[in-house]
Design an enzyme around this catalytic site. Structure first.
Site, PDB file in Angstrom:
ATOM      1  N   SER A 197     -85.494  27.474  20.587  1.00 60.00           N
ATOM      2  CA  SER A 197     -86.745  27.476  19.909  1.00 60.00           C
ATOM      3  C   SER A 197     -86.444  28.106  18.419  1.00 60.00           C
ATOM      4  O   SER A 197     -85.479  28.589  18.159  1.00 60.00           O
ATOM      5  CB  SER A 197     -87.720  28.763  20.744  1.00 60.00           C
ATOM      6  N   ASP A 198     -87.439  27.533  17.641  1.00 59.65           N
ATOM      7  CA  ASP A 198     -87.491  28.193  16.178  1.00 59.65           C
ATOM      8  C   ASP A 198     -87.745  29.678  16.389  1.00 59.65           C
ATOM      9  O   ASP A 198     -88.436  29.989  17.493  1.00 59.65           O
ATOM     10  CB  ASP A 198     -88.250  27.193  15.366  1.00 59.65           C
ATOM     11  N   TRP A 199     -87.449  30.369  15.425  1.00 55.53           N
ATOM     12  CA  TRP A 199     -87.312  31.613  15.594  1.00 55.53           C
ATOM     13  C   TRP A 199     -89.033  32.279  15.747  1.00 55.53           C
ATOM     14  O   TRP A 199     -89.772  31.834  14.705  1.00 55.53           O
ATOM     15  CB  TRP A 199     -86.809  32.445  14.469  1.00 55.53           C
TER      16      TRP A 199
END
Length: 274
Positions: free
Chosen positions: A228-230
């Site tokens: 996932s993106d942060w």
């Protein structure tokens, strides 16, 4: 290590141990599992250089020309050399996975992060990205190709819904990712912040069953990790069922406190446990 050896080690882990390996110990590190010989995996941002983890005071990073400048050369040999340089820099910083390259489409000259993107042309993006990936991974450092998919605007980039017809999705937005995954065999892919309406399903990119399980993993046969993106992952179950493999960052998040292993998470639940 053979596939059978690896499978045997995985079978020896408890459900709780397996779940722990799927989210961050810190902002940039995954947990170690000494019992199976697994040390921490370290990630770093890096479209224009390997930033490092910020854990060492005074640590400096080499800043390279922007990815747009690299693509403007149309030189795949140079892109491969840049990939090798990224690997050298990553090793210097103790980094295993570099969050690069960005293969999203440059849609407007005023896009805030478009200098980190390679190009507005999906074919050129694919050529340069594949050479970069091969150069970096051949030197033993993995890449995380981002941001899958349609995350091409800085305006409300964490919340907008990208509504894309099938032909445009395939020929423009997915094309560079397909090249990176199928041709260059990128070790990981980053799922983006935004939601996607592809005419079949409307869901966050981190939980989009058709894009992750259907196209990426089944149609393209991708067997790398989807990260996932942060802070993009807000719930527990939908991303797990939708095809996401690793939630970042840690140590707080929707998979960080046993929700995934115990089933405590529920659709629409808040992302972080107290």
């Amino acid at each position: 290590m053979t596939h059978d050896n690896l499978s045997g080690l995985v079978k020896g882990l408890t459900t709780e141990q397996k779940a722990t390996l799927l989210t961050g110990k810190t902002a940039w590190r995954l947990y170690a599992c000494p019992g199976v010989g697994l040390r921490e995996v370290v990630m770093s941002d890096g479209p224009a250089g390997v930033r490092g983890t910020g854990e060492t005071p005074g640590e400096m990073s080499l800043s390279l020309p922007s990815p747009s400048a690299l693509s403007a050369t149309w030189d795949v040999g140079l892109a491969r050399r840049v990939g090798r340089l990224f690997a050298i820099e990553a090793r210097r910083h103790g980094v295993d996975i570099v969050l690069a390259p960005i293969v999203n489409i440059q849609r407007t000259p005023v896009g805030g992060r478009h200098f980190e993107n390679l190009s507005e042309d999906p074919e050129l993006i694919g050529d340069i990205a594949c050479a970069f990936i091969e150069g970096c991974q051949d030197a033993g450092v993995g890449v995380c190709v981002k941001h899958y998919v349609c995350n091409d605007s800085e305006t409300a980039r964490t919340e907008y819904i990208a509504t894309i017809d099938e032909t445009t999705m395939r020929e423009v937005y997915l094309a560079p990712f397909e090249r990176a995954c199928r041709d260059a065999q990128a070790w990981s892919v980053m799922a983006s912040y935004n939601l996607v309406d592809d005419g079949v399903e409307t869901a966050p990119a981190v939980a989009h069953h058709r894009l992750l399980n259907g196209i990426l993993k089944t149609e393209w046969g991708y067997d790398g990790a989807v990260v996932s993106d942060w802070t993009a992952t807000k719930t527990t179950l939908e991303p797990a069922l939708g095809g996401l493999d690793i939630v970042m960052p840690g140590p707080l998040g929707p998979w960080s406190h046993g929700q995934l292993a115990t089933g405590r998470g529920r659709p629409g639940a808040p992302g972080c446990a107290g």
